[in-house]
Each structure stands twice: as structure tokens, then as C-alpha cells.
Design a protein around this motif. Sequence first.
Motif, PDB file in Angstrom:
ATOM      1  N   HIS A  61       0.827  -1.199   0.000  1.00  0.00           N
ATOM      2  CA  HIS A  61       0.000   0.000   0.000  1.00  0.00           C
ATOM      3  C   HIS A  61       0.867   1.256   0.000  1.00  0.00           C
ATOM      4  O   HIS A  61       2.067   1.201   0.225  1.00  0.00           O
ATOM      5  CB  HIS A  61      -0.997   0.014   1.162  1.00  0.00           C
ATOM      6  CG  HIS A  61      -0.390  -0.069   2.527  1.00  0.00           C
ATOM      7  ND1 HIS A  61      -0.144  -1.260   3.166  1.00  0.00           N
ATOM      8  CD2 HIS A  61       0.011   0.897   3.404  1.00  0.00           C
ATOM      9  CE1 HIS A  61       0.371  -1.049   4.359  1.00  0.00           C
ATOM     10  NE2 HIS A  61       0.489   0.262   4.535  1.00  0.00           N
ATOM     11  N   LEU A  62       0.221   2.362  -0.253  1.00  0.00           N
ATOM     12  CA  LEU A  62       0.870   3.657  -0.453  1.00  0.00           C
ATOM     13  C   LEU A  62       1.323   4.257   0.871  1.00  0.00           C
ATOM     14  O   LEU A  62       0.640   4.146   1.883  1.00  0.00           O
ATOM     15  CB  LEU A  62      -0.122   4.597  -1.138  1.00  0.00           C
ATOM     16  CG  LEU A  62       0.390   5.918  -1.715  1.00  0.00           C
ATOM     17  CD1 LEU A  62       1.304   5.663  -2.905  1.00  0.00           C
ATOM     18  CD2 LEU A  62      -0.805   6.787  -2.144  1.00  0.00           C
ATOM     19  N   HIS A  63       2.494   4.908   0.849  1.00  0.00           N
ATOM     20  CA  HIS A  63       3.015   5.591   2.028  1.00  0.00           C
ATOM     21  C   HIS A  63       3.455   7.013   1.678  1.00  0.00           C
ATOM     22  O   HIS A  63       3.829   7.301   0.540  1.00  0.00           O
ATOM     23  CB  HIS A  63       4.227   4.843   2.603  1.00  0.00           C
ATOM     24  CG  HIS A  63       3.899   3.507   3.176  1.00  0.00           C
ATOM     25  ND1 HIS A  63       4.154   2.330   2.515  1.00  0.00           N
ATOM     26  CD2 HIS A  63       3.322   3.167   4.357  1.00  0.00           C
ATOM     27  CE1 HIS A  63       3.752   1.318   3.265  1.00  0.00           C
ATOM     28  NE2 HIS A  63       3.247   1.784   4.379  1.00  0.00           N
ATOM     29  N   GLN A  64       3.443   7.877   2.691  1.00  0.00           N
ATOM     30  CA  GLN A  64       4.050   9.208   2.581  1.00  0.00           C
ATOM     31  C   GLN A  64       5.290   9.181   3.462  1.00  0.00           C
ATOM     32  O   GLN A  64       5.245   8.769   4.623  1.00  0.00           O
ATOM     33  CB  GLN A  64       3.058  10.304   2.963  1.00  0.00           C
ATOM     34  CG  GLN A  64       2.463  10.214   4.363  1.00  0.00           C
ATOM     35  CD  GLN A  64       3.099  11.164   5.365  1.00  0.00           C
ATOM     36  OE1 GLN A  64       3.916  12.028   4.994  1.00  0.00           O
ATOM     37  NE2 GLN A  64       2.727  11.028   6.636  1.00  0.00           N
ATOM     38  N   ILE A  65       6.427   9.596   2.875  1.00  0.00           N
ATOM     39  CA  ILE A  65       7.747   9.399   3.488  1.00  0.00           C
ATOM     40  C   ILE A  65       8.442  10.740   3.642  1.00  0.00           C
ATOM     41  O   ILE A  65       8.346  11.619   2.773  1.00  0.00           O
ATOM     42  CB  ILE A  65       8.604   8.449   2.618  1.00  0.00           C
ATOM     43  CG1 ILE A  65       7.915   7.097   2.432  1.00  0.00           C
ATOM     44  CG2 ILE A  65       9.982   8.242   3.226  1.00  0.00           C
ATOM     45  CD1 ILE A  65       7.324   6.873   1.054  1.00  0.00           C
ATOM     46  N   ILE A  66       9.185  10.882   4.742  1.00  0.00           N
ATOM     47  CA  ILE A  66      10.019  12.059   4.968  1.00  0.00           C
ATOM     48  C   ILE A  66      11.438  11.611   5.315  1.00  0.00           C
ATOM     49  O   ILE A  66      11.673  10.456   5.660  1.00  0.00           O
ATOM     50  CB  ILE A  66       9.462  12.952   6.095  1.00  0.00           C
ATOM     51  CG1 ILE A  66       9.417  12.185   7.436  1.00  0.00           C
ATOM     52  CG2 ILE A  66       8.084  13.491   5.740  1.00  0.00           C
ATOM     53  CD1 ILE A  66       9.047  13.048   8.632  1.00  0.00           C
ATOM     54  N   GLY A  67      12.385  12.558   5.222  1.00  0.00           N
ATOM     55  CA  GLY A  67      13.744  12.292   5.682  1.00  0.00           C
ATOM     56  C   GLY A  67      14.770  12.239   4.571  1.00  0.00           C
ATOM     57  O   GLY A  67      14.680  12.956   3.570  1.00  0.00           O
ATOM     58  N   GLY A  68      15.777  11.374   4.743  1.00  0.00           N
ATOM     59  CA  GLY A  68      16.915  11.313   3.842  1.00  0.00           C
ATOM     60  C   GLY A  68      16.588  10.727   2.486  1.00  0.00           C
ATOM     61  O   GLY A  68      15.746   9.831   2.360  1.00  0.00           O
ATOM     62  N   ASP A  69      17.297  11.221   1.453  1.00  0.00           N
ATOM     63  CA  ASP A  69      16.968  10.827   0.086  1.00  0.00           C
ATOM     64  C   ASP A  69      17.598   9.510  -0.353  1.00  0.00           C
ATOM     65  O   ASP A  69      17.535   9.155  -1.531  1.00  0.00           O
ATOM     66  CB  ASP A  69      17.344  11.931  -0.901  1.00  0.00           C
ATOM     67  CG  ASP A  69      18.838  12.125  -1.061  1.00  0.00           C
ATOM     68  OD1 ASP A  69      19.599  11.715  -0.151  1.00  0.00           O
ATOM     69  OD2 ASP A  69      19.259  12.692  -2.093  1.00  0.00           O
TER      70      ASP A  69
END
Length: 329
Positions: A45-53
Motif C-alpha cells: 500500500h501507499l506511504h508518505q515518506i520524509i527524511g533522507g533521500d
Amino acid sequence: MQWHRLIAALGLFAPASALLRFGCAGLTVQRLDPLVNPGMKPSTHLHQIIGGDSFNASMPQGTHDLVSRSTCTSCQFTEDFSNYWTAVLFYRAKNGTFKRVPQMAQAGMEGTQGGMVVYYMSDALFDTAQRSDVTAFKPGFRMLVGDSTFRNREQARKWRQLTYICMENQGTRAPESIGFPTRPCPGGIMANHRFPTCWDGRNLDSPNHQDHVAYPESGTFESGGPCPSTHPVRLPQILLETVWDTRAFNDPAGFVGGQQPFVWSNGDSTGYSNHADYLFGWEGDSLQRAMDGHTYVSAPMLTPQSIALQNRCKVPDVVNEDIDSSYQA
């Protein structure tokens, strides 16, 4: 007192404490999950991610060092290349179509595209002294809180610190519920993820990404509950706040008979599957120094970057999916 007012007051009158609060812009929104579904493109399923590339579909423990592999971070402090992610919220119309719900930046972080607010704290948010010692996470540490398969209140009781707030305005921080709000929320819906704060002191991960950590054996982190003997090492509490801008979807007709029109990207319309993932990626001993540094919210030992630079940090789309009209595998 509302949290935003408390934070302002504490910033003036109690500068000696160990609490970080910072914003992170959205890094990417994709069906990727290197913790639960490593290597899968797409994941379940779909996620929204933050942080390092350096975030990608496969991030093996022991070989994928987030600090050395990342070139930027979408978080405020340049030392934090960790990755944090949650499911994505959708609005389900009466005709069965779906619309992805946008995320809203909190006050003082306007201009941040998507993303979340992240806390690291050594004591409860309302404890202005923040006297307790905590041990920062170690390189390779990772964990998961919540369960994407849960669909009822009894199951969700296991994660007593995963909640929602039906916001009247930007400052609303109470009451909290463990299921989706069943009335329109004028200021949006805040999803809160509080991670376990006790570690076994040995394992950086476990097969289910949960057994190596625990909540206090009694009470909560906020009440100063003691860690169990099996997990004696006290960690900073990580709290993630995501504000979903539901204001465009607050037609009262969608909130009838205890129903509501929102659904997580894993297909859950109850809200009880609330979950979040964490991969530690702070540079060197920067997080430990920040927690030991007797600062409140701002951290002079860390290097902040502008919101423009946060927004610029992205990872490429490798799934190539229409995420605005598709919510589950």
C-alpha cells in the motif's frame, strides 16, 4: 492550555530541557516499504515518506547506511537522514471514487510541502524540566508501531498511543480518539504516532520490527512509567504529527449514522490500522548530543536548513502509479 500556546510559553520561560520539535517536508509518496516489503515495487500500500533521500525499495540493515548514502534530507536539521513514513489518507466519495487528501503544514512551518512534525523528547511534552536521561538510537536501528491489518477497537488497544485529533483550528490538541473522527473536522484531522520508548539493549531490529522495543510496563511515557526488565534501556519518545487537510471533504452527508468518508491507503475505513515506520539515520552522535544538550525545541548544536531546501529534497518515482485515484493493491 493548547499545545501551541504551551510551546510558545515554554520557549520563553523554560529553555533548559531536552526536547526537539521540527518540521519535515514530504520526500516522496509511493507504494514502497523497505521495512515490511523490502524490494517490492510496488509494496502492498501507499506511504508518505520524509527524511533522507537514500530511501528506496530495499534498504538492508547492516549494508544501507542512511547517513553515507543520503545527499539531502527533507527534515529541518541537516544531521537527520532518518526515514519516517505512514499510510496515506483518501476521501471516498459516494460514487466510489477516491481523492487523495492533502497534508497541511503546521503554524510556523508554512510553505512546507506535505510532510510531518517530528518530536524527540526525554520526558512528557508538558514536563518543562525534561530531566530524564535517554539513550539515542544506534546506527541500523529500525522499528514499526501499529498494525496495518487491525480493523476493530479491541485490536487497536495494543497501541494505546496511536490516535487522531478532530481539529477545530491549528491549536487543537484534544480530545484524542483511536478511530477516525465521526464528524466533520473544521481544522483537519491530525494523526499521531508515538513510538515505544523501551529497548532490549541488544537488537537493532526484530522479525516483526516490534519485539525489540516496548512501551513502559505500567502507565505511559508521559506518566513516567518504568521500562520492563526485558527492555531496560530508555529511548527518546518519537512523536509524529501529520495534519490531513480534510476541510474540502467535510460535507455532513458523509458523516451519517457513525460513518465517515475517509480511508487509509491500506483500505481501512475504521482508522484502527494507524501505523508508522522508522529507520534511524542521525549523523554521528548528533541526536545524543541534542538530547543531552538542555535545549527546548531549537537545538544550537544542530544545523537547521530553510524550508526551501527541505522542499527541494526528493527521491524519484520508481512505481509510476496514479496515486491520486488509486489507494490499494
